[in-house]
Design a protein around this motif. Structure first.
Motif, short mmCIF file in Angstrom:
data_model
loop_
_atom_site.label_atom_id
_atom_site.label_comp_id
_atom_site.label_asym_id
_atom_site.label_seq_id
_atom_site.Cartn_x
_atom_site.Cartn_y
_atom_site.Cartn_z
N ALA A 17 31.22 34.22 -13.84
CA ALA A 17 30.37 35.38 -14.11
C ALA A 17 29.59 35.73 -12.86
N LEU A 18 29.24 37.02 -12.74
CA LEU A 18 28.48 37.51 -11.59
C LEU A 18 27.01 37.64 -11.98
N TYR A 19 26.13 37.16 -11.11
CA TYR A 19 24.70 37.20 -11.38
C TYR A 19 23.98 37.97 -10.28
N ARG A 20 22.94 38.68 -10.68
CA ARG A 20 22.08 39.42 -9.76
C ARG A 20 20.69 38.79 -9.76
N PRO A 21 19.98 38.83 -8.65
CA PRO A 21 18.68 38.13 -8.58
C PRO A 21 17.60 38.75 -9.45
N ILE A 31 31.36 28.84 -13.53
CA ILE A 31 31.29 29.21 -12.11
C ILE A 31 30.32 30.38 -11.97
N ALA A 32 29.21 30.16 -11.30
CA ALA A 32 28.22 31.21 -11.11
C ALA A 32 28.48 31.90 -9.77
N CYS A 33 28.81 33.17 -9.81
CA CYS A 33 29.09 33.94 -8.60
C CYS A 33 27.92 34.85 -8.28
N PHE A 34 27.67 35.05 -7.01
CA PHE A 34 26.58 35.92 -6.58
C PHE A 34 26.97 36.59 -5.27
N ILE A 35 26.41 37.76 -5.03
CA ILE A 35 26.66 38.49 -3.79
C ILE A 35 25.63 38.04 -2.76
N ILE A 36 26.10 37.51 -1.66
CA ILE A 36 25.21 36.89 -0.67
C ILE A 36 24.17 37.87 -0.15
N SER A 37 24.56 39.11 0.08
CA SER A 37 23.65 40.09 0.66
C SER A 37 22.55 40.53 -0.31
N ASP A 38 22.59 40.05 -1.56
CA ASP A 38 21.53 40.38 -2.51
C ASP A 38 20.23 39.65 -2.20
N GLY A 39 20.28 38.72 -1.24
CA GLY A 39 19.05 38.08 -0.79
C GLY A 39 18.68 36.80 -1.52
N TRP A 40 19.65 36.07 -2.01
CA TRP A 40 19.36 34.81 -2.69
C TRP A 40 18.89 33.76 -1.67
N ASP A 41 17.89 32.97 -2.04
CA ASP A 41 17.50 31.83 -1.22
C ASP A 41 17.88 30.54 -1.95
N VAL A 42 17.64 29.40 -1.31
CA VAL A 42 18.06 28.12 -1.89
C VAL A 42 17.41 27.88 -3.25
N GLN A 43 16.12 28.16 -3.35
CA GLN A 43 15.42 27.91 -4.61
C GLN A 43 15.97 28.79 -5.72
N ALA A 44 16.23 30.06 -5.40
CA ALA A 44 16.77 30.97 -6.40
C ALA A 44 18.16 30.54 -6.85
N LEU A 45 18.96 30.01 -5.93
CA LEU A 45 20.29 29.54 -6.28
C LEU A 45 20.22 28.28 -7.14
N LEU A 46 19.28 27.41 -6.85
CA LEU A 46 19.09 26.21 -7.68
C LEU A 46 18.70 26.60 -9.10
N GLU A 47 17.82 27.60 -9.21
CA GLU A 47 17.41 28.07 -10.54
C GLU A 47 18.59 28.73 -11.25
N LEU A 48 19.38 29.50 -10.51
CA LEU A 48 20.56 30.13 -11.10
C LEU A 48 21.51 29.09 -11.66
#
Length: 209
Positions: A17-21, A31-48
């Motif tokens: 699935a695709l997730y937005r911040p 499998i959690a997918c995200f677009i890198i240019s959306d501005g995810w940081d390490v903490q946000a990815l851990l929470e995701l």
């Protein structure tokens, strides 16, 4: 090439699935997918990862910017902005045919073959199914020229109706004949489309370890 019955429909948990911040709800997915240019940081990815209950995180790179490599991410798939949904659909084992398909473990094992991945696709139109398959396969071979030494590739077919086993054998033989790495993991899945007189091939392959 791996052929198997797709038993992933046993439960309703999405494979990818695709997730937005900026979303408030993180529906579960393996499998959690995200677009890198959306501005995810390490903490946000851990929470995701925690909120989605995901086994792995996969970033989608839709630009040419060089990003810092993060150990929390299992892999990066490079694609065009208008190909994001195609990548998600290919990684979603739940959308595969019940005759020829992949399971979640296959998709996860693909990302054990490297960190950097490339998405490519080819299509053909016409009245003759076999002609479309041959044309799209020929185009795909050209796109996979740089993947001769890949350690893993996932191929997805998309057609109006279920393909005969001979068609899958033709596609797999052509692609495996291109690869010089005898130990490469290759998986083939299939899905349906309502677009008439059209056949598509999609692929994600590992570029490096």
């Amino acid at each position: 090439m791996k052929y198997q019955l797709d038993k992933s429909q046993i439960n309703d948990l999405p494979c990818a699935a695709l997730y937005r911040p900026n979303i408030d709800y993180f529906p579960p997915a393996i499998i959690a997918c995200f677009i890198i240019s959306d501005g995810w940081d390490v903490q946000a990815l851990l929470e995701l990862k925690g909120k989605a209950g995901a086994d792995i995180l996969v970033g989608l790179q839709t630009d040419d910017h060089k990003y810092e490599r993060l150990d929390i991410i299992e892999g990066i798939v490079r694609c065009q902005p208008d190909e994001v949904n195609d990548v998600i659909a290919l990684l979603d084992a739940k959308s595969a045919s019940t005759i020829i398909g992949i399971d979640v473990a296959d998709v996860i094992s693909l990302f054990e073959c490297g960190y950097s991945f490339q998405f490519v696709q080819a299509s053909a139109t016409g009245e003759s199914e076999f002609h479309m398959i041959k044309t799209a396969t020929y185009k795909m071979i050209g796109l996979l020229t740089n993947a001769r030494n890949t350690k893993g590739v996932l191929i997805g077919t998309q057609s109006v109706q279920s393909l005969p086993l001979e068609a899958f054998a033709y596609i797999s033989d052509a692609i495996e004949g291109l690869l010089s790495n005898d130990n490469a993991f290759t998986y083939l899945s299939s899905s349906m489309t309502d677009e008439p007189n059209c056949f598509r091939l999609k692929a994600v392959y590992a570029e490096e370890k």
